[in-house]
Write an enzyme that holds these catalytic residues in place. Sequence first.
Site, PDB file in Angstrom:
ATOM      1  N   SER A   1       0.833  -1.102  -0.010  1.00 11.97           N
ATOM      2  CA  SER A   1      -0.061   0.220   0.462  1.00 11.97           C
ATOM      3  C   SER A   1       1.097   1.183  -0.219  1.00 11.97           C
ATOM      4  O   SER A   1       2.131   0.717   0.772  1.00 11.97           O
ATOM      5  CB  SER A   1      -0.695   0.516   0.936  1.00 11.97           C
ATOM      6  OG  SER A   1       0.014   0.522   2.194  1.00 11.97           O
ATOM      7  N   LYS A   2       0.128   2.042  -0.300  1.00 15.96           N
ATOM      8  CA  LYS A   2       0.779   3.832  -0.179  1.00 15.96           C
ATOM      9  C   LYS A   2       1.522   4.166   1.112  1.00 15.96           C
ATOM     10  O   LYS A   2       2.989   4.387   0.805  1.00 15.96           O
ATOM     11  CB  LYS A   2      -0.001   4.671  -0.764  1.00 15.96           C
ATOM     12  CG  LYS A   2       0.738   6.035  -0.669  1.00 15.96           C
ATOM     13  CD  LYS A   2      -0.676   6.983  -1.806  1.00 15.96           C
ATOM     14  CE  LYS A   2      -0.223   8.756  -0.430  1.00 15.96           C
ATOM     15  NZ  LYS A   2       1.332   8.979  -0.302  1.00 15.96           N
ATOM     16  N   ARG A   3       1.018   3.897   2.310  1.00 13.83           N
ATOM     17  CA  ARG A   3       0.956   3.694   3.351  1.00 13.83           C
ATOM     18  C   ARG A   3       2.959   2.912   3.461  1.00 13.83           C
ATOM     19  O   ARG A   3       3.266   3.147   4.532  1.00 13.83           O
ATOM     20  CB  ARG A   3       0.881   3.456   4.366  1.00 13.83           C
ATOM     21  CG  ARG A   3      -0.260   4.379   5.875  1.00 13.83           C
ATOM     22  CD  ARG A   3      -1.450   3.623   5.550  1.00 13.83           C
ATOM     23  NE  ARG A   3      -2.600   3.306   4.806  1.00 13.83           N
ATOM     24  CZ  ARG A   3      -2.952   2.120   5.676  1.00 13.83           C
ATOM     25  NH1 ARG A   3      -2.708   0.851   6.677  1.00 13.83           N
ATOM     26  NH2 ARG A   3      -4.150   1.639   4.782  1.00 13.83           N
TER      27      ARG A   3
ATOM     28  N   ASP B   1       5.224   5.420   2.141  1.00 17.48           N
ATOM     29  CA  ASP B   1       5.500   6.348   2.759  1.00 17.48           C
ATOM     30  C   ASP B   1       6.472   6.010   3.874  1.00 17.48           C
ATOM     31  O   ASP B   1       7.303   7.608   4.517  1.00 17.48           O
ATOM     32  CB  ASP B   1       3.974   7.009   3.390  1.00 17.48           C
ATOM     33  CG  ASP B   1       3.493   7.420   2.245  1.00 17.48           C
ATOM     34  OD1 ASP B   1       4.159   7.925   0.962  1.00 17.48           O
ATOM     35  OD2 ASP B   1       1.786   7.753   1.984  1.00 17.48           O
TER      36      ASP B   1
END
Length: 505
Positions: free
Chosen positions: A262-264, A267
């Site tokens: 996921s994008k998380r 990040d």
Amino acid sequence: MTERKVRVRFAPSPTGPLHIGGVRTALYNYLFAKQHGGDLIFRIEDTDSNRFVEGAEEYILESFRWLGIKFDEGVTFGGNCGPYRQSERRDIYKKYVKVLLDSGKAYIAFDTPEELERKRAEVDNFQYDASTRMSMRNSLALSSEEVNNLIESGHQYVVRFLVQPGEKIVVNDIIRGVVTIDSSILDDKVLYKSADELPTYHLANIVDDHLMNISHVIRGEEWLPSAPLHVLLYRAFGWEDTMPQFAHLSLLLKPEGNGKLSKRDGDRLGFPVFPLEWHDPKSGAVSSGFRESDYLPEAVINFLALLGWNPGDDVEMMSMDDLISKFDLSKCSKAGARFDYKKMIWFNHEYILRKSDKEIAELFMPVVEGHGVKTDMCKLEKIVSLMKGRVNFVHELWDACSFYFIAPAEYDEKTVKKRWKENSARQMGELAELLDGLEDFSIENQERVVHEWIEQKGYGMGEIMNAFRLALVGEGKGPQMFDISGLIGKKETVERLQRAINVLA
Ligand code: GLU
């Protein structure tokens, strides 16, 4: 039987930035098409107007331009099967909805969202299917008079697919093998909505794959649950003979732990999950992209190609042409592929090494200029050739090489303690004089003269070179000393020596 021409498509919905998993799907479609001398089509699936995001289509196209994935047909590319944007194909879909209605393979349903909600609350695990459809408000349960009245009085409706229970559905997937399911588990999916006069994904997708003569559907695992319904739709239209072959790719998994990437994760661990930087038009939020994070497109392609496939030998470095010739759809794994971002950084490093000094210097030039430094290509190429082995990203060259352009403003304390001895100032004074007197400032000549001087004076090679390095670089690292002095030139070398003598006195 003559082989069918390979025609594959990448069919994103323009709902935001393209996720890296989507990029891999497009890449595999591209590799497969090129390997078979086939066509890759770019279709925009924008029938869900609620999820439409401004700028997404252009973003997706720009991503592929950057990555070097080329389309043969489709939105902005032209071709004989257009339009390729589904929102421009309404009339085509209406015709096929009518075909299904007229042949009794679909029906009209008037249930409002509230009615459906109430039903779900009433019936456990409610599903709109053979067991429930006759208790709903649709053209199977109502008289044709009632149906006509409802339509004429302006009631909105949907068209649902009539799934006959107890039918055997065989999905033959190149990656996953043969999966057989019973149609009884499927619900009567909505195919069309009168409210916006648009089909849903399922209908538009099948009709377009058929009309565009698609031979293989290569897409992400998340579409696997739709495949049985799609097989039934081909059957309902009588298109079984030209039904594409399916290949559902594995999921991309988190770098560590369980679950999908996921994008998380990006990040948290500091890597992008989108090809290009994305500026969300609504929230204004900015998400990082591989391009802006200084990844080389070749490295991204090479890394992605190996997520869920490998050539079966130990070769890791592969150009697009290598990939086209080696790729094998049938050898893609169905197990999820871990997104090892450290490997991606390794690929970037390897591609920096393999690219010519000139190419890297061209990429590095704007970075240098951004620091307010003017230099020429020739010098930059030399610096790049000495330093590129030390970095993973082109922008990192600045920290590694800034001493070539800018004299050290200060001297690393630890190095000074260790390397700047009592005699250093005097010795560096002599060295400055010696170098200043050289007619021939070539690397070879400096080396010869300085070595002779050291020997003659009985100095230690280490003590001289360490102090010399400190004076020129400001710290204890860097390439061969005369490579540095040769590049920065006589005047600058002498000035830096004198400055160190003054400052470190
Ligand atoms: N529009 C779908 C997507 O966004 C296409 C799925 C498919 O390839 O059938 O990925």
